[in-house]
Design an enzyme around this catalytic site. Structure first.
Site, PDB file in Angstrom:
ATOM      1  N   ARG A   9     -33.812  26.864  49.930  1.00  9.27           N
ATOM      2  CA  ARG A   9     -32.910  28.029  49.685  1.00  9.27           C
ATOM      3  C   ARG A   9     -31.964  28.162  50.669  1.00  9.27           C
ATOM      4  NH1 ARG A   9     -33.880  32.785  51.874  1.00  9.27           N
ATOM      5  NH2 ARG A   9     -36.315  32.573  51.775  1.00  9.27           N
ATOM      6  N   TYR A  44     -15.298  37.474  31.024  1.00 10.48           N
ATOM      7  CA  TYR A  44     -16.842  37.055  30.329  1.00 10.48           C
ATOM      8  C   TYR A  44     -17.678  38.314  30.300  1.00 10.48           C
ATOM      9  CZ  TYR A  44     -21.494  35.352  29.988  1.00 10.48           C
ATOM     10  OH  TYR A  44     -22.764  35.326  29.386  1.00 10.48           O
ATOM     11  N   ASP A  90     -12.251  32.870  38.694  1.00  9.56           N
ATOM     12  CA  ASP A  90     -13.063  32.079  37.843  1.00  9.56           C
ATOM     13  C   ASP A  90     -12.430  30.925  37.016  1.00  9.56           C
ATOM     14  OD1 ASP A  90     -14.929  31.168  35.894  1.00  9.56           O
ATOM     15  OD2 ASP A  90     -16.002  33.083  35.821  1.00  9.56           O
ATOM     16  N   LYS A 101     -21.113  25.044  32.385  1.00  9.03           N
ATOM     17  CA  LYS A 101     -20.036  24.648  31.302  1.00  9.03           C
ATOM     18  C   LYS A 101     -19.550  23.164  31.757  1.00  9.03           C
ATOM     19  CE  LYS A 101     -20.939  28.664  29.864  1.00  9.03           C
ATOM     20  NZ  LYS A 101     -21.358  29.412  30.902  1.00  9.03           N
TER      21      LYS A 101
HETATM   22  C1  4LM Z   1     -20.045  31.931  27.356  1.00  2.51           C
HETATM   23  N1  4LM Z   1     -20.075  32.225  29.756  1.00  2.51           N
HETATM   24  O1  4LM Z   1     -18.867  32.268  27.232  1.00  2.51           O
HETATM   25  P1  4LM Z   1     -23.864  31.710  33.445  1.00  2.51           P
HETATM   26  N2  4LM Z   1     -17.657  32.965  34.095  1.00  2.51           N
HETATM   27  C2  4LM Z   1     -17.375  32.522  32.822  1.00  2.51           C
HETATM   28  C3  4LM Z   1     -18.409  32.331  31.832  1.00  2.51           C
HETATM   29  O2  4LM Z   1     -17.676  31.944  30.841  1.00  2.51           O
HETATM   30  C4  4LM Z   1     -19.441  32.520  32.215  1.00  2.51           C
HETATM   31  C5  4LM Z   1     -20.072  32.803  33.217  1.00  2.51           C
HETATM   32  C6  4LM Z   1     -19.172  32.850  34.027  1.00  2.51           C
HETATM   33  C7  4LM Z   1     -20.862  32.118  28.487  1.00  2.51           C
HETATM   34  C8  4LM Z   1     -22.216  31.989  28.403  1.00  2.51           C
HETATM   35  C9  4LM Z   1     -22.959  32.264  27.323  1.00  2.51           C
HETATM   36  C10 4LM Z   1     -15.938  32.466  32.525  1.00  2.51           C
HETATM   37  C11 4LM Z   1     -20.554  32.312  30.789  1.00  2.51           C
HETATM   38  C12 4LM Z   1     -21.560  32.958  33.415  1.00  2.51           C
HETATM   39  O3  4LM Z   1     -23.989  31.394  32.084  1.00  2.51           O
HETATM   40  O4  4LM Z   1     -24.374  32.411  34.451  1.00  2.51           O
HETATM   41  O5  4LM Z   1     -23.730  30.069  33.959  1.00  2.51           O
HETATM   42  O6  4LM Z   1     -21.932  31.536  33.758  1.00  2.51           O
HETATM   43  O7  4LM Z   1     -20.632  31.336  26.144  1.00  2.51           O
END
Ligand code: 4LM
Length: 401
Positions: free
Chosen positions: A57, A110, A182, A207
């Site tokens: 951790r 998001y 982001d 992603k």
């Molecule tokens: C989606 N997105 O859009 P985790 N920042 C951005 C994102 O697109 C996402 C996250 C953070 C999608 C998930 C289902 C610009 C997520 C959050 O899913 O926690 O790794 O990321 O389809």
């Protein structure tokens, strides 16, 4: 290496340390804890007087390689990995903002970032104002004596609006605010916000960075002063740590990041142009298209438009749903940046966290459909979209005749 590596080289080599057996690929340190030869060693490591792993951790050699690679690619002093993109976003907000502080963010983010800022942060006494980041005067007008941070995505999930990072960074600098971007949709291969003066960059590594749809992860890249706070407050005490196995998979996935981003962007450009010409499509959202306000920043802020686009059809809601259900190569799933092309409906899926008013303010139409363009042959993607759109094309032709 003396000179700075090109990003195409850095995705393969940056942060790599040769292990003594000579393995080409770094081993996976799948261990929760690390043995000290004597008490004094452990105590010195806890006191920060000696380098070396303690407990996963707090740090792990495999995770650290991923962090070094990301820091080099984004151009910051260091990086901290987290168990998800949301863990990275919440680490920055909860680790760097205090009760009584004020955050300004874009109206469209998001869906879970939106619910975090609009529902969770107020629980801790952090005030939030959402404004349209294409309007610099609106951001300036929202600044208060207790404003501490500006937060945005560019391009924005899900409608791909693009903002000028230099302008945001300049405004933040003038008012001693922390600017946070982001960069999930671009990756450092297509956009390095640090070059534009942004203080902190974060990613959902789930992603493009991993790129193979089999890991949930996040990472924050920052300079030393912010890194120390993120490590001690957000990682050590809140504890959303990335698993070494997942870090190892991301390191493997990242070796092809440069090739993948080139292919995702090239195919998305072709698909966007095809959809723009299609009679059943009323609007295509993609920064690489002529007429998109973000196009002017391609070549300066961004190297290409990326692999995500969105569209609206000349159809009612049920017909739009039927179109998505007819697609076969495009899989109906949230997430993006995978080898497989994906399609989803933001209003009921990724952005279902918005109430109707906020979703309208964010510019997310109820009929908006988002595509994540994968690595398949572009002709196969166009064929799938053509067959999916065919009944709509036919009914439009009937209406005309
Ligand atoms: C989606 N997105 O859009 P985790 N920042 C951005 C994102 O697109 C996402 C996250 C953070 C999608 C998930 C289902 C610009 C997520 C959050 O899913 O926690 O790794 O990321 O389809």
């Amino acid at each position: 290496m003396a000179s700075k590596m090109h990003p195409e080289t850095a995705v393969i080599h940056a942060g790599h340390l040769q292990e003594p057996q000579g393995a080409l690929v770094s081993p996976l340190y799948q261990s929760a804890t690390f043995v000290f030869d004597r008490v004094e060693t452990g105590s010195a490591r806890f006191a920060g007087e000696q380098d070396g792993p303690i407990y996963t951790r707090l740090g792990n050699p495999t995770v650290a390689e991923f962090e070094r690679r990301m820091a080099e690619l984004e151009g910051y002093d260091g990086a901290v990995a987290f168990a998800s993109g949301m863990a990275a976003v919440s680490a920055v907000l909860l680790g760097l903002l205090d009760q009584g502080d004020h955050l300004i963010c874009n109206t469209c983010l998001y869906g879970c970032t939106h619910s975090l800022v609009s529902e969770q942060l107020p629980r801790f006494g952090i005030e939030v104002t959402a404004v349209d980041f294409s309007d610099v005067e609106a951001i300036r007008a929202a600044i208060r004596p207790n404003t501490r941070m500006l937060l945005l995505e560019t391009p924005v999930n899900p409608h791909l609006a693009v903002y000028d990072l230099k302008t945001v960074a300049k405004l933040a600098g003038a008012h001693q605010l922390i600017s946070v971007v982001d960069n999930t949709f671009m990756t450092p291969l297509l956009q390095q916000p640090k070059v534009q003066g942004i203080d902190i960059v974060l990613h959902s590594a789930t992603k493009y960075l991993n790129g193979h749809g089999d890991v949930i992860a996040g990472v924050v890249c920052a300079d030393q002063v912010h890194l120390e706070l993120l490590r001690s407050r957000s990682l050590k005490d809140i504890g959303g740590v990335l698993s070494p196995h997942d870090a190892w998979l991301i390191l493997r996935g990242m070796k092809t990041l440069a090739l993948r981003m080139e292919r995702h962007s090239a195919s998305a450009q072709v698909v966007a142009e095809f959809l723009q010409r299609h009679p059943a499509v009323t609007r295509v959202y993609y920064p690489g298209l002529d007429g998109h306000p973000g196009k002017a920043l391609i070549g300066t802020q961004m190297r290409a438009g990326g692999g995500v686009l969105a569209l609206e059809l000349n159809a009612d809601f049920e017909q739009a749903v039927a179109f998505v259900n007819r697609l076969s190569l495009f899989k109906i799933a949230v997430s993006l940046g995978d080898a497989e092309s994906l399609v989803q409906h933001p209003a009921s899926m990724t952005h279902a966290t918005y109430d109707n008013d906020d979703r309208a303010k964010a510019g997310i139409a109820d009929t908006l459909i988002r595509l994540s363009i994968g690595l398949e042959h572009c002709d196969d993607l166009l064929a799938d979209l053509t067959q999916g759109l065919a009944p709509l094309t036919a009914s439009l032709a009937e209406e005309v005749s």
